[in-house]
Scaffold this active site. Structure first.
Site, short mmCIF file in Angstrom:
data_model
loop_
_atom_site.label_atom_id
_atom_site.label_comp_id
_atom_site.label_asym_id
_atom_site.label_seq_id
_atom_site.Cartn_x
_atom_site.Cartn_y
_atom_site.Cartn_z
N GLU A 173 -2.57 0.73 -4.38
CA GLU A 173 -1.87 -0.50 -3.98
C GLU A 173 -0.97 -0.91 -5.14
OE1 GLU A 173 -2.81 -1.72 -0.96
OE2 GLU A 173 -1.93 -3.73 -0.92
N CYS A 210 0.84 -1.21 0.00
CA CYS A 210 0.00 0.00 0.00
C CYS A 210 0.87 1.25 0.00
CB CYS A 210 -0.96 -0.01 1.20
SG CYS A 210 -0.08 -0.12 2.75
#
Ligand SMILES: C[S@@+](CC[C@H](N)C(=O)[O-])C[C@H]1O[C@@H](n2cnc3c(N)ncnc32)[C@H](O)[C@@H]1O
Length: 531
Positions: free
Chosen positions: A523, A481
């Protein structure tokens, strides 16, 4: 109005991205952020450094006319007009003030490149100032009309940065964020990397967040003593301020989470006098089986909102069921998980001789599942496995799967999830341990082993990368992330291989997944093959 820092030098002391011993501010663009021996939490320094890369890219050079004592070329809280030149990774716009100082940059939220805006400066660093958006004087043609914006709090709440930008443009921005991360933090190897693939879209762009954590503060005792009425604020932080914004509903959260928020708000409002301190609340969607339907195929499920950290959440990803503690990590956008899992699975099983174009040709959000197991790779290691999401959902085609996780609560759920999904505990196992020691317990042949890495935002430690280079798994799929630490870790890995005279890894593909529509976050998924 935002809290102001009164001098540029005071602000520069906080913005450690800039060297205070030099007469000119410098960012070392050639080197990744310094990695402490044991990786700690990300600091403001790391965040400022990412912003500084974006500022230097916009200015086109890293030469500055100021030293650390130079005050900003305007008054505090002055309103200034500026044309936005680019969007920083933070989702904020950057505009150069041509007539104030030489290239002083304003950082303004909720804007689009090309727009002429009025902004009020409130916090200064060395060569740039943060400013609140006052007015969009000349809107961009692609700005979403005010009455079409999803949330009435957009522009005040710090939670979303991109609701004024169309979804296709959000995807272009996020692809650029991924590319810039690799350019800035894996710069030595950037020329040899494949082009970053288009970002895989979320099937839904609102009502997707299965977890939110609003905050509130206790009443001020001085006001209470004076009997002055006080309105309790329950919500998220205000953009650019250290104050909570009262929020009744959050359009990016799922409907059941919003229902939970209404109940929780009413409860806090009623009992606010009993709170000595403020708190952060947890609201998380769970989809448990309706009692009595357990043996149906499939069983009926219902939606509830859980607020107790210790309760167990049930979530379904494709055909798999995951139970996990409400207070522990799980991905927050259930709608995109089948395509993320399908892509990771496809990448794990790429032939070991795959080329970059083979690996990136299909859009996983369209194509779905992987073509079939790669018989060259028989073992899967799931580092930072949480409650077993990747190890379980990607187990097919592997002889053995081993996951490691540092949270005892998550690991016990991962083990229970094996049972819930009828997987053999002989072939799939999850261990409570530090990922830094993961290979100490593994006797899989490295040439037949694939590794999934999915660390927290701070990325991998030196110890993790050292042991990885000692083991050298044939395939690596790194999910993150935080694309900046992901890129830094790639450079760290390749540097270590080079230092040992090893051929290292080929980067097969880099792709963003939009787990966080309307926000600046993306992400990153990167696939490597051992050379
Ligand atoms: C981003 S989450 C990923 C979890 C899981 N892969 C998933 O997608 O649900 C990172 C996980 O790493 C775990 N973690 C953090 N530091 C760790 C360490 N040093 N060793 C092993 N696990 C760690 C956290 O508890 C968390 O569950």
């Amino acid at each position: 109005m935002s809290e102001a820092t009164t001098s540029a030098s005071a602000a520069a002391n906080n913005g450690a991205a800039i060297s205070s011993s030099s007469s000119q501010p410098q960012v070392n663009t050639a080197q990744a952020p310094k990695r402490p021996k044991k990786v700690k939490k990300l600091t403001k320094k790391d965040i400022d450094e990412v912003l500084m890369h974006d500022i230097i890219e916009l200015r086109g050079h890293n030469h500055w006319d100021w030293d650390s004592k130079t005050p900003p070329p305007f008054q505090n809280f002055e309103e200034l007009e500026v044309t936005i030149g680019s969007l920083a990774q933070s989702g904020e716009g950057l505009g150069i003030l041509p007539d104030r100082g030489e290239g002083w940059v304003l950082v303004v939220p909720f804007v689009i490149p090309g727009e002429r805006v009025k902004a009020r400066v409130y916090r200064h660093n060395w060569g740039y100032s943060h400013a609140d958006l006052v007015e969009v004087i000349q809107p961009a043609e692609n700005r979403i009309a005010q009455d079409k914006i999803l949330c009435k709090y957009f522009g005040t709440c710090a939670g979303c940065q991109l609701q004024h930008i169309s979804y296709p443009d959000q995807m272009k921005f996020k692809r650029q964020v991924v590319e810039n991360a690799f350019k800035n933090y894996a710069g030595k190897y950037f020329a040899s990397l494949p082009a970053v693939d288009p970002v895989s879209q979320s099937p839904i762009q609102s009502q997707y967040r299965t977890k939110i954590t609003p905050h509130f503060e206790a009443l001020n005792p001085k006001h209470q003593a004076a009997g002055t009425s006080q309105q309790v604020q329950i919500g998220f932080m205000q953009s650019g301020k250290r104050r909570i914004l009262d929020i009744e509903d959050c359009p990016i959260a799922t409907p059941i989470v919003n229902e939970g928020m209404k109940i929780m708000r009413a409860d806090v409002q009623k009992n606010i006098a009993s709170y000595k301190k403020g708190a952060t609340m947890l609201l998380r969607e769970s989809n448990p089986i309706v009692p009595g339907t357990e043996s149906d195929n499939p069983p009926k499920t219902t939606k509830i909102c859980v607020t107790d950290h210790k309760e167990t959440i049930t979530e379904w990803v494709g055909k798999f069921r995951f139970d996990y503690p409400a207070g522990s990590f799980f991905q927050n956008n259930n709608a995109i998980l089948p395509s993320l899992i399908g892509y990771v699975q496809q990448q794990l099983h790429l032939p070991l001789s795959a080329t970059a174009s083979d690996s990136s040709s299909s859009d996983p959000s369209v194509s779905g599942n992987f073509a079939g197991p790669n018989h060259e790779i028989k073992y899967l290691v799931d580092a930072y496995c949480g409650s077993g999401l990747f190890g379980i959902a990607c187990h097919e085609g592997f002889k053995k799967v081993l996951g490691v996780e540092i949270s005892a609560a998550s690991i016990s759920c991962a083990t229970n999830n094996l049972v819930l999904n009828k997987l053999s505990t002989e072939t799939t196992a999850f261990h409570l341990d530090d990922a830094d020691k993961i290979f100490a317990h593994i006797d899989f042949p490295s040439s037949e082993t694939a590794l999934i890495i999915d660390p927290p935002r701070k990325g991998c430690s030196d110890e993790f990368l050292d042991q990885m280079v000692a083991f050298l798994p044939a395939r690596v799929v790194y999910v993150s992330c935080n694309v900046q630490t992901q890129a830094r870790d790639l450079q760290g890995l390749l540097d270590r291989c080079a230092a040992k005279g090893l051929p290292g890894y080929k980067v097969e593909a880099i792709r963003g997944f939009d787990l966080f529509p309307q926000t600046r976050h993306v992400e990153g998924v990167m696939t490597l093959t051992r050379l």
